[in-house]
Scaffold this motif. Structure first.
Motif, PDB file in Angstrom:
ATOM      1  N   LYS A  79       0.827  -1.206   0.000  1.00 27.28           N
ATOM      2  CA  LYS A  79       0.000   0.000   0.000  1.00 27.28           C
ATOM      3  C   LYS A  79       0.868   1.267   0.000  1.00 27.28           C
ATOM      4  O   LYS A  79       0.517   2.265  -0.626  1.00 27.28           O
ATOM      5  CB  LYS A  79      -0.946  -0.008   1.210  1.00 27.28           C
ATOM      6  CG  LYS A  79      -2.037  -1.079   1.127  1.00 27.28           C
ATOM      7  CD  LYS A  79      -2.963  -1.019   2.331  1.00 27.28           C
ATOM      8  CE  LYS A  79      -4.057  -2.089   2.253  1.00 27.28           C
ATOM      9  NZ  LYS A  79      -4.965  -1.878   1.108  1.00 27.28           N
ATOM     10  N   ALA A  80       2.010   1.210   0.698  1.00 29.15           N
ATOM     11  CA  ALA A  80       2.921   2.358   0.727  1.00 29.15           C
ATOM     12  C   ALA A  80       3.492   2.624  -0.660  1.00 29.15           C
ATOM     13  O   ALA A  80       3.632   3.784  -1.085  1.00 29.15           O
ATOM     14  CB  ALA A  80       4.043   2.113   1.732  1.00 29.15           C
ATOM     15  N   ALA A  81       3.810   1.554  -1.381  1.00 31.05           N
ATOM     16  CA  ALA A  81       4.325   1.717  -2.754  1.00 31.05           C
ATOM     17  C   ALA A  81       3.246   2.285  -3.665  1.00 31.05           C
ATOM     18  O   ALA A  81       3.521   3.126  -4.535  1.00 31.05           O
ATOM     19  CB  ALA A  81       4.821   0.365  -3.281  1.00 31.05           C
ATOM     20  N   ARG A  82       2.007   1.871  -3.452  1.00 29.24           N
ATOM     21  CA  ARG A  82       0.893   2.310  -4.295  1.00 29.24           C
ATOM     22  C   ARG A  82       0.649   3.817  -4.190  1.00 29.24           C
ATOM     23  O   ARG A  82       0.274   4.461  -5.164  1.00 29.24           O
ATOM     24  CB  ARG A  82      -0.371   1.531  -3.922  1.00 29.24           C
ATOM     25  CG  ARG A  82      -1.452   1.519  -4.994  1.00 29.24           C
ATOM     26  CD  ARG A  82      -2.589   0.600  -4.585  1.00 29.24           C
ATOM     27  NE  ARG A  82      -2.128  -0.766  -4.366  1.00 29.24           N
ATOM     28  CZ  ARG A  82      -2.643  -1.603  -3.469  1.00 29.24           C
ATOM     29  NH1 ARG A  82      -3.620  -1.208  -2.676  1.00 29.24           N
ATOM     30  NH2 ARG A  82      -2.173  -2.829  -3.352  1.00 29.24           N
ATOM     31  N   ILE A  83       0.874   4.390  -2.987  1.00 34.75           N
ATOM     32  CA  ILE A  83       0.650   5.834  -2.826  1.00 34.75           C
ATOM     33  C   ILE A  83       1.930   6.649  -2.993  1.00 34.75           C
ATOM     34  O   ILE A  83       1.931   7.862  -2.812  1.00 34.75           O
ATOM     35  CB  ILE A  83       0.024   6.151  -1.448  1.00 34.75           C
ATOM     36  CG1 ILE A  83       0.980   5.786  -0.304  1.00 34.75           C
ATOM     37  CG2 ILE A  83      -1.331   5.494  -1.290  1.00 34.75           C
ATOM     38  CD1 ILE A  83       0.574   6.338   1.034  1.00 34.75           C
ATOM     39  N   GLY A  84       3.041   5.960  -3.322  1.00 33.06           N
ATOM     40  CA  GLY A  84       4.290   6.676  -3.559  1.00 33.06           C
ATOM     41  C   GLY A  84       5.080   7.012  -2.308  1.00 33.06           C
ATOM     42  O   GLY A  84       5.991   7.841  -2.345  1.00 33.06           O
ATOM     43  N   ALA A  85       4.773   6.365  -1.179  1.00 38.05           N
ATOM     44  CA  ALA A  85       5.503   6.629   0.061  1.00 38.05           C
ATOM     45  C   ALA A  85       6.887   5.998   0.059  1.00 38.05           C
ATOM     46  O   ALA A  85       7.766   6.412   0.822  1.00 38.05           O
ATOM     47  CB  ALA A  85       4.709   6.110   1.256  1.00 38.05           C
ATOM     48  N   ILE A  86       7.083   4.981  -0.779  1.00 35.60           N
ATOM     49  CA  ILE A  86       8.403   4.385  -0.977  1.00 35.60           C
ATOM     50  C   ILE A  86       8.673   4.338  -2.475  1.00 35.60           C
ATOM     51  O   ILE A  86       7.747   4.195  -3.278  1.00 35.60           O
ATOM     52  CB  ILE A  86       8.501   2.977  -0.366  1.00 35.60           C
ATOM     53  CG1 ILE A  86       7.365   2.066  -0.860  1.00 35.60           C
ATOM     54  CG2 ILE A  86       8.481   3.052   1.150  1.00 35.60           C
ATOM     55  CD1 ILE A  86       7.435   0.641  -0.333  1.00 35.60           C
ATOM     56  N   PRO A  87       9.942   4.506  -2.877  1.00 36.32           N
ATOM     57  CA  PRO A  87      10.255   4.602  -4.310  1.00 36.32           C
ATOM     58  C   PRO A  87      10.049   3.314  -5.082  1.00 36.32           C
ATOM     59  O   PRO A  87       9.694   3.327  -6.259  1.00 36.32           O
ATOM     60  CB  PRO A  87      11.723   5.034  -4.320  1.00 36.32           C
ATOM     61  CG  PRO A  87      12.267   4.578  -2.997  1.00 36.32           C
ATOM     62  CD  PRO A  87      11.127   4.687  -2.029  1.00 36.32           C
ATOM     63  N   SER A  88      10.289   2.169  -4.427  1.00 38.73           N
ATOM     64  CA  SER A  88      10.104   0.869  -5.074  1.00 38.73           C
ATOM     65  C   SER A  88       9.819  -0.159  -3.995  1.00 38.73           C
ATOM     66  O   SER A  88      10.065   0.070  -2.813  1.00 38.73           O
ATOM     67  CB  SER A  88      11.346   0.475  -5.878  1.00 38.73           C
ATOM     68  OG  SER A  88      12.466   0.399  -5.024  1.00 38.73           O
ATOM     69  N   LEU A  89       9.317  -1.307  -4.404  1.00 43.81           N
ATOM     70  CA  LEU A  89       8.894  -2.336  -3.454  1.00 43.81           C
ATOM     71  C   LEU A  89       9.890  -3.482  -3.447  1.00 43.81           C
ATOM     72  O   LEU A  89      10.192  -4.071  -4.494  1.00 43.81           O
ATOM     73  CB  LEU A  89       7.504  -2.854  -3.847  1.00 43.81           C
ATOM     74  CG  LEU A  89       6.889  -3.934  -2.949  1.00 43.81           C
ATOM     75  CD1 LEU A  89       6.654  -3.395  -1.545  1.00 43.81           C
ATOM     76  CD2 LEU A  89       5.573  -4.422  -3.545  1.00 43.81           C
ATOM     77  N   ARG A  90      10.438  -3.783  -2.258  1.00 50.29           N
ATOM     78  CA  ARG A  90      11.292  -4.973  -2.125  1.00 50.29           C
ATOM     79  C   ARG A  90      10.606  -5.938  -1.171  1.00 50.29           C
ATOM     80  O   ARG A  90       9.908  -5.536  -0.232  1.00 50.29           O
ATOM     81  CB  ARG A  90      12.687  -4.603  -1.625  1.00 50.29           C
ATOM     82  CG  ARG A  90      12.738  -3.937  -0.271  1.00 50.29           C
ATOM     83  CD  ARG A  90      14.176  -3.609   0.163  1.00 50.29           C
ATOM     84  NE  ARG A  90      14.954  -4.792   0.430  1.00 50.29           N
ATOM     85  CZ  ARG A  90      15.750  -4.938   1.507  1.00 50.29           C
ATOM     86  NH1 ARG A  90      15.855  -3.967   2.407  1.00 50.29           N
ATOM     87  NH2 ARG A  90      16.433  -6.034   1.692  1.00 50.29           N
ATOM     88  N   PRO A  91      10.753  -7.245  -1.391  1.00 53.72           N
ATOM     89  CA  PRO A  91      10.063  -8.220  -0.542  1.00 53.72           C
ATOM     90  C   PRO A  91      10.644  -8.284   0.858  1.00 53.72           C
ATOM     91  O   PRO A  91      11.790  -7.902   1.093  1.00 53.72           O
ATOM     92  CB  PRO A  91      10.288  -9.548  -1.285  1.00 53.72           C
ATOM     93  CG  PRO A  91      11.549  -9.333  -2.065  1.00 53.72           C
ATOM     94  CD  PRO A  91      11.535  -7.889  -2.460  1.00 53.72           C
ATOM     95  N   VAL A  92       9.825  -8.748   1.797  1.00 52.19           N
ATOM     96  CA  VAL A  92      10.278  -8.962   3.169  1.00 52.19           C
ATOM     97  C   VAL A  92      11.352 -10.055   3.146  1.00 52.19           C
ATOM     98  O   VAL A  92      11.159 -11.116   2.581  1.00 52.19           O
ATOM     99  CB  VAL A  92       9.100  -9.393   4.067  1.00 52.19           C
ATOM    100  CG1 VAL A  92       9.589  -9.782   5.447  1.00 52.19           C
ATOM    101  CG2 VAL A  92       8.073  -8.278   4.148  1.00 52.19           C
ATOM    102  N   GLU A  93      12.507  -9.766   3.755  1.00 58.05           N
ATOM    103  CA  GLU A  93      13.624 -10.712   3.725  1.00 58.05           C
ATOM    104  C   GLU A  93      14.251 -10.816   5.114  1.00 58.05           C
ATOM    105  O   GLU A  93      14.607  -9.802   5.715  1.00 58.05           O
ATOM    106  CB  GLU A  93      14.679 -10.252   2.712  1.00 58.05           C
ATOM    107  CG  GLU A  93      15.774 -11.251   2.466  1.00 58.05           C
ATOM    108  CD  GLU A  93      16.737 -10.824   1.371  1.00 58.05           C
ATOM    109  OE1 GLU A  93      17.668 -11.607   1.078  1.00 58.05           O
ATOM    110  OE2 GLU A  93      16.573  -9.723   0.826  1.00 58.05           O
ATOM    111  N   PHE A  94      14.383 -12.037   5.630  1.00 56.77           N
ATOM    112  CA  PHE A  94      14.931 -12.271   6.962  1.00 56.77           C
ATOM    113  C   PHE A  94      16.365 -12.732   6.904  1.00 56.77           C
ATOM    114  O   PHE A  94      16.811 -13.322   5.912  1.00 56.77           O
ATOM    115  CB  PHE A  94      14.077 -13.304   7.704  1.00 56.77           C
ATOM    116  CG  PHE A  94      12.678 -12.849   8.009  1.00 56.77           C
ATOM    117  CD1 PHE A  94      12.419 -12.057   9.128  1.00 56.77           C
ATOM    118  CD2 PHE A  94      11.617 -13.195   7.188  1.00 56.77           C
ATOM    119  CE1 PHE A  94      11.138 -11.629   9.417  1.00 56.77           C
ATOM    120  CE2 PHE A  94      10.318 -12.759   7.465  1.00 56.77           C
ATOM    121  CZ  PHE A  94      10.083 -11.980   8.580  1.00 56.77           C
ATOM    122  N   LEU A  95      17.106 -12.465   8.009  1.00 58.43           N
ATOM    123  CA  LEU A  95      18.491 -12.905   8.115  1.00 58.43           C
ATOM    124  C   LEU A  95      18.539 -14.442   8.229  1.00 58.43           C
ATOM    125  O   LEU A  95      17.760 -15.009   8.998  1.00 58.43           O
ATOM    126  CB  LEU A  95      19.148 -12.292   9.354  1.00 58.43           C
ATOM    127  CG  LEU A  95      20.626 -12.599   9.585  1.00 58.43           C
ATOM    128  CD1 LEU A  95      21.467 -11.912   8.502  1.00 58.43           C
ATOM    129  CD2 LEU A  95      21.074 -12.133  10.979  1.00 58.43           C
TER     130      LEU A  95
END
Length: 286
Positions: free
Chosen positions: A270-286
């Protein structure tokens, strides 16, 4: 004979109340010897991680999208499942009439959340303006304000019941009390999911998986000692210790379960859809 020194993992810790249980084992428990702690604000934690000046930082969830190559430490999290009380949208008018919103410069995740909710629930796209976290000044300049952290929690304690007489310093449009919206309550209505505000993240290239066990143990120690934490912060914040302990046990959720992971993923979409983040990266764990 040369002395062998073990380099401790540098970790940036948020000094706010709601983050204290995650770091309690590091600050007061058996994990103290595993880390070199640095106490910071949320924005400073993110900047330190982005610049590789620390190995691990407790970062606002939105910052994961901006720090490429960082990875989330699985397990500990600052989240809320129903009502949080420390992330508020406070307004002098109905939200569908709001044109301007004042926000603290350190509230990037909460601002993105507010933008999503106002767009999807109320169909408005107000202008967000950075301002010092002084509610009277914020509402003097804008229609509404996003207030977070200890400041919001103190406001909630003092305004559990709407009272226009007590709120005279904030009111400008009518004698009615302020409209106060808990942003997690609205998020839950919109998505049915918890909201994740912050988590430990490792800098790009950090591979020491042993920290996962230590950070989960630190969290467990903190969750078991919320009474002590509440007592410690009650004096600093000039608030009732019972109120703070209730907040730590009933409002904040410290475990990254499947529902919280899904809530985080949906927030990023949703943040990517409204432009709050420049691009979407998936959730990634250590």
């Amino acid at each position: 004979m040369l002395e062998c020194r073990v380099t401790k993992t540098k970790i940036s810790i948020v000094r706010y109340l709601n983050a204290a249980p995650l770091a309690w084992g590091i600050l007061e428990g058996q994990q103290a010897g595993d880390f070199q702690p640095i106490l910071s604000t949320p924005a400073e934690c993110a900047d330190q991680l982005a610049s590789n000046s620390v190995d691990i930082g407790l970062i606002p969830s939105i910052e994961f999208q901006r720090i490429k190559g960082s990875k989330i430490i699985p397990g500990p999290v600052v989240a809320a499942r129903h009502r949080v009380r420390s992330v508020l949208l406070i307004s002098n008018k109905p939200l569908w009439e709001v044109k301007t919103v004042a926000c603290d410069s350190g509230s990037r995740t909460s601002v993105a959340l507010a933008r999503i909710l106002m767009n999807e629930i109320y169909r408005v796209k107000p202008e967000f303006r950075t301002a010092p976290p002084d509610l009277a000044a914020m509402l003097g300049q804008c229609d509404a304000a996003v207030v977070i952290g200890d400041t919001a929690l103190k406001f909630q304690e003092e305004n559990e019941r709407p009272n226009a007489e007590k709120q005279q310093a904030y009111l400008k449009l009518s004698p009615e009390p302020l409209l106060v919206f808990d942003l997690v309550e609205r998020w839950k209505t919109l998505t049915g999911l918890p909201f994740v505000f912050a988590f430990w993240a490792a800098r790009p290239g950090f591979t020491d998986g042993k920290v996962v066990e230590s950070l989960n143990a630190s969290r467990d120690f903190g969750v078991a000692n919320t009474r002590v934490i509440a007592e410690r912060y009650a004096e600093t914040l000039s608030m009732k210790k019972e109120y703070l302990q209730e907040y730590l046990t009933q409002n904040v959720h410290y475990f990254m379960d499947a529902a919280s992971t899904e809530g985080l993923r949906v927030f990023y979409e949703k943040a990517a859809r409204i432009g709050a983040i420049p691009s979407l990266r998936p959730v990634e764990f250590l």
